[in-house]
Design a protein around this motif. Structure first.
Motif, PDB file in Angstrom:
ATOM      1  N   GLU A 247     -13.331 -90.757   1.528  1.00  0.00           N
ATOM      2  CA  GLU A 247     -13.927 -89.428   0.534  1.00  0.00           C
ATOM      3  C   GLU A 247     -15.416 -89.659   0.433  1.00  0.00           C
ATOM      4  N   GLU A 248     -15.924 -91.370   0.383  1.00  0.00           N
ATOM      5  CA  GLU A 248     -17.384 -91.546   0.203  1.00  0.00           C
ATOM      6  C   GLU A 248     -18.013 -91.178   1.498  1.00  0.00           C
ATOM      7  N   MET A 249     -17.516 -91.849   2.633  1.00  0.00           N
ATOM      8  CA  MET A 249     -18.210 -91.124   3.801  1.00  0.00           C
ATOM      9  C   MET A 249     -18.284 -89.759   4.475  1.00  0.00           C
ATOM     10  N   ARG A 250     -17.253 -89.053   3.912  1.00  0.00           N
ATOM     11  CA  ARG A 250     -17.201 -87.801   4.212  1.00  0.00           C
ATOM     12  C   ARG A 250     -18.245 -86.839   3.363  1.00  0.00           C
ATOM     13  N   ALA A 251     -18.525 -87.714   2.132  1.00  0.00           N
ATOM     14  CA  ALA A 251     -19.551 -87.124   1.322  1.00  0.00           C
ATOM     15  C   ALA A 251     -20.824 -87.238   1.708  1.00  0.00           C
ATOM     16  N   LYS A 252     -21.175 -88.383   2.163  1.00  0.00           N
ATOM     17  CA  LYS A 252     -22.518 -88.750   2.887  1.00  0.00           C
ATOM     18  C   LYS A 252     -22.789 -88.027   4.214  1.00  0.00           C
ATOM     19  N   LEU A 253     -21.597 -87.628   4.962  1.00  0.00           N
ATOM     20  CA  LEU A 253     -22.092 -86.752   6.037  1.00  0.00           C
ATOM     21  C   LEU A 253     -22.000 -85.492   5.743  1.00  0.00           C
ATOM     22  N   GLY A 254     -21.607 -84.962   4.475  1.00  0.00           N
ATOM     23  CA  GLY A 254     -21.516 -83.522   4.196  1.00  0.00           C
ATOM     24  C   GLY A 254     -20.460 -82.818   4.903  1.00  0.00           C
ATOM     25  N   ILE A 255     -19.211 -83.361   5.090  1.00  0.00           N
ATOM     26  CA  ILE A 255     -17.766 -82.948   5.640  1.00  0.00           C
ATOM     27  C   ILE A 255     -17.127 -82.428   4.405  1.00  0.00           C
ATOM     28  N   ALA A 256     -16.966 -81.005   4.703  1.00  0.00           N
ATOM     29  CA  ALA A 256     -16.161 -80.280   3.512  1.00  0.00           C
ATOM     30  C   ALA A 256     -14.696 -80.687   3.898  1.00  0.00           C
ATOM     31  N   ASP A 257     -13.930 -80.432   2.791  1.00  0.00           N
ATOM     32  CA  ASP A 257     -12.493 -80.843   2.630  1.00  0.00           C
ATOM     33  C   ASP A 257     -11.562 -80.198   3.693  1.00  0.00           C
ATOM     34  N   ASP A 258     -11.979 -78.871   4.034  1.00  0.00           N
ATOM     35  CA  ASP A 258     -11.524 -77.995   5.045  1.00  0.00           C
ATOM     36  C   ASP A 258     -12.142 -78.222   6.699  1.00  0.00           C
ATOM     37  N   GLU A 259     -12.912 -79.102   6.710  1.00  0.00           N
ATOM     38  CA  GLU A 259     -13.590 -79.289   7.967  1.00  0.00           C
ATOM     39  C   GLU A 259     -12.774 -80.482   8.651  1.00  0.00           C
ATOM     40  N   LYS A 260     -12.778 -80.722   9.993  1.00  0.00           N
ATOM     41  CA  LYS A 260     -12.229 -81.726  10.703  1.00  0.00           C
ATOM     42  C   LYS A 260     -13.311 -82.302  11.556  1.00  0.00           C
ATOM     43  N   LEU A 261     -13.211 -83.775  11.241  1.00  0.00           N
ATOM     44  CA  LEU A 261     -14.509 -84.527  12.061  1.00  0.00           C
ATOM     45  C   LEU A 261     -13.731 -85.288  13.191  1.00  0.00           C
ATOM     46  N   LEU A 262     -14.254 -84.896  14.534  1.00  0.00           N
ATOM     47  CA  LEU A 262     -14.050 -85.606  15.625  1.00  0.00           C
ATOM     48  C   LEU A 262     -15.098 -86.612  15.907  1.00  0.00           C
ATOM     49  N   LEU A 263     -14.648 -87.957  16.030  1.00  0.00           N
ATOM     50  CA  LEU A 263     -15.566 -88.958  15.982  1.00  0.00           C
ATOM     51  C   LEU A 263     -15.545 -89.711  17.493  1.00  0.00           C
ATOM     52  N   LEU A 264     -16.743 -89.670  18.307  1.00  0.00           N
ATOM     53  CA  LEU A 264     -16.400 -90.074  19.720  1.00  0.00           C
ATOM     54  C   LEU A 264     -17.096 -91.588  19.572  1.00  0.00           C
ATOM     55  N   ALA A 265     -16.362 -92.584  20.102  1.00  0.00           N
ATOM     56  CA  ALA A 265     -16.775 -93.816  20.183  1.00  0.00           C
ATOM     57  C   ALA A 265     -17.592 -94.022  21.574  1.00  0.00           C
ATOM     58  N   GLY A 266     -18.837 -94.178  21.696  1.00  0.00           N
ATOM     59  CA  GLY A 266     -19.360 -94.309  23.024  1.00  0.00           C
ATOM     60  C   GLY A 266     -18.737 -95.539  23.684  1.00  0.00           C
ATOM     61  N   HIS A 267     -19.201 -95.334  25.126  1.00  0.00           N
ATOM     62  CA  HIS A 267     -18.699 -96.630  25.583  1.00  0.00           C
ATOM     63  C   HIS A 267     -20.069 -97.463  26.104  1.00  0.00           C
ATOM     64  N   LYS A 268     -19.864 -98.607  26.451  1.00  0.00           N
ATOM     65  CA  LYS A 268     -20.947 -99.362  27.135  1.00  0.00           C
ATOM     66  C   LYS A 268     -21.436 -98.649  28.316  1.00  0.00           C
ATOM     67  N   SER A 269     -20.768 -98.180  29.189  1.00  0.00           N
ATOM     68  CA  SER A 269     -21.237 -97.377  30.442  1.00  0.00           C
ATOM     69  C   SER A 269     -21.881 -96.276  30.006  1.00  0.00           C
ATOM     70  N   VAL A 270     -22.950 -95.822  30.286  1.00  0.00           N
ATOM     71  CA  VAL A 270     -23.586 -94.597  30.043  1.00  0.00           C
ATOM     72  C   VAL A 270     -22.677 -93.332  30.695  1.00  0.00           C
TER      73      VAL A 270
END
Length: 373
Positions: free
Chosen positions: A152-175
């Motif tokens: 809840e704290e992080m979604r508030a910081k990011l401005g993500i609403a309750d009805d939104e879905k967040l996809l987080l992409l973990a970057g790779h060391k290889s560009v």
């Protein structure tokens, strides 16, 4: 009583952070510590300085997740420890690291090997037949068990609403692998199946990729679904310019991948150890793997397949990105989430106490120094 003095050597980012935690624990227990840590960059010490520290040490611990072409310091320090007859520990913090062939000369010499879980312990015992193998987990698993921010704290910081879905992409060391991952996801979320699902996408580049986040600008600028880039120091978003093409706007203030993770509804990655952190937090994972990343897996992890996919805690999309939109859609289904969560809980129970990771390593080092059986 033997002198409690240890040498820690790790050039890669993950072992460096792990050994930083171990160093604090060792010092709290009265050990003298010579730590040579690169944090993903060249270790800020000469090889002669490292070898001189080995001469003074009573125990040596080196990281194993380093690629062969970057392993000079770890291997020479370990070999010198063996020549001097000093207890040697190896830290295998990724799947398959214990089988890396460039460490094969140490297989009958190492005293301790630290691994992720019971399955990796079984694998290591088949290779390091004279070593004590200890299940330590890794620092990322412990960090994931105790995130700094709640969902809840992080979604508030990011401005993500309750009805939104967040996809987080973990970057790779290889560009190139990160670019393929990002382009694949942006393509998928703009398809009819997903474009009206109220999705947001955040790319968290790997801190060791060695490039400016601006190299990933195009998928942020040319998409119908919001995409932003967040590093530990800065945030990059699309800025609309009247009558012109959009621009990438940079502003101070960022967040680490670990901080971002609790806010995610889905992690998308490409053979990243961050996958296990998501499993510990019961976040579903899509592993987007190409021919290139699979071949790299053989070199880095000792196997073609990605272990979390084999375990069933991550869903693989191999090369055919046209199927990625369907996989994302399915993994956001509550019934599917429940089944995945049960498997994650069984395979990745997490840590129960802060400091437990470092304690497991330090306890084993105390045992080997004082010859406890």
């Amino acid at each position: 009583m033997p002198e409690k003095r240890v040498v820690l050597v790790g050039g890669m980012a993950a072992p460096s952070k792990a050994f930083g935690m171990v160093k604090l624990r060792l010092e709290a227990e009265g050990w003298q510590v010579d730590a040579f840590l690169g944090g993903g960059k060249p270790i800020p010490a000469t090889l002669d300085e490292m070898l001189a520290a080995v001469e003074r040490a009573s125990v040596i611990l080196v990281g194993m997740s380093v690629p062969a072409e970057q392993s000079k310091e770890e291997l020479l320090v370990a070999q010198r420890a063996v020549e001097l007859g000093k207890p040697l520990g190896l830290y295998a913090d990724t799947f398959g690291a214990c089988k890396r062939t460039h460490f094969s000369p140490l297989r009958d010499k190492a005293n301790l090997v630290f691994v992720l879980n019971e399955n990796e312990k079984h694998n290591a015992e088949g290779v390091f037949k004279n070593s004590k193998v200890v299940v330590s987990g890794n620092h990322e698993w412990e960090d994931a068990s105790f995130p700094r921010f709640s969902r809840e704290e992080m979604r508030a910081k990011l401005g993500i609403a309750d009805d939104e879905k967040l996809l987080l992409l973990a970057g790779h060391k290889s560009v190139s692998i990160t670019a393929f991952l990002l382009m694949s996801v942006v393509h998928a979320v703009n398809q009819p199946l997903l474009r009206n699902r109220k999705l947001k996408v955040i790319l968290a580049p790997h801190p060791g990729d060695g490039v400016s986040p601006k190299v990933y600008a195009e998928p942020v600028l040319y998409t119908g679904v919001p995409v932003i880039i967040v590093t530990k120091e800065k945030t990059y978003t699309r800025k609309e310019v009247s009558g012109k093409e959009p621009e990438l706007e940079e502003r101070d203030g960022g967040l680490s991948s670990s901080d971002l993770l609790p806010a995610a509804d889905l992690l998308v990655e490409s053979a990243s150890t961050f996958c296990q952190a998501a499993a510990i937090q019961r976040i579903p994972v899509v592993s987007v793997l190409s021919e290139v990343s699979k071949r790299r897996n053989v070199l880095v992890f000792g196997q073609w397949d990605w272990e979390p996919v084999l375990q069933g805690v991550a869903k693989e999309v191999y090369s055919d990105v046209n199927n990625l939109d369907r996989v994302i859609y399915d993994l956001l289904n509550p019934d599917v989430l429940y089944c995945i969560g049960l498997r994650q809980k069984r395979l990745y129970p997490g840590f129960k106490e802060k400091g437990e990771f470092a304690k497991r390593i330090v306890d084993a080092m105390n045992d080997i120094l004082f010859m406890k059986k």
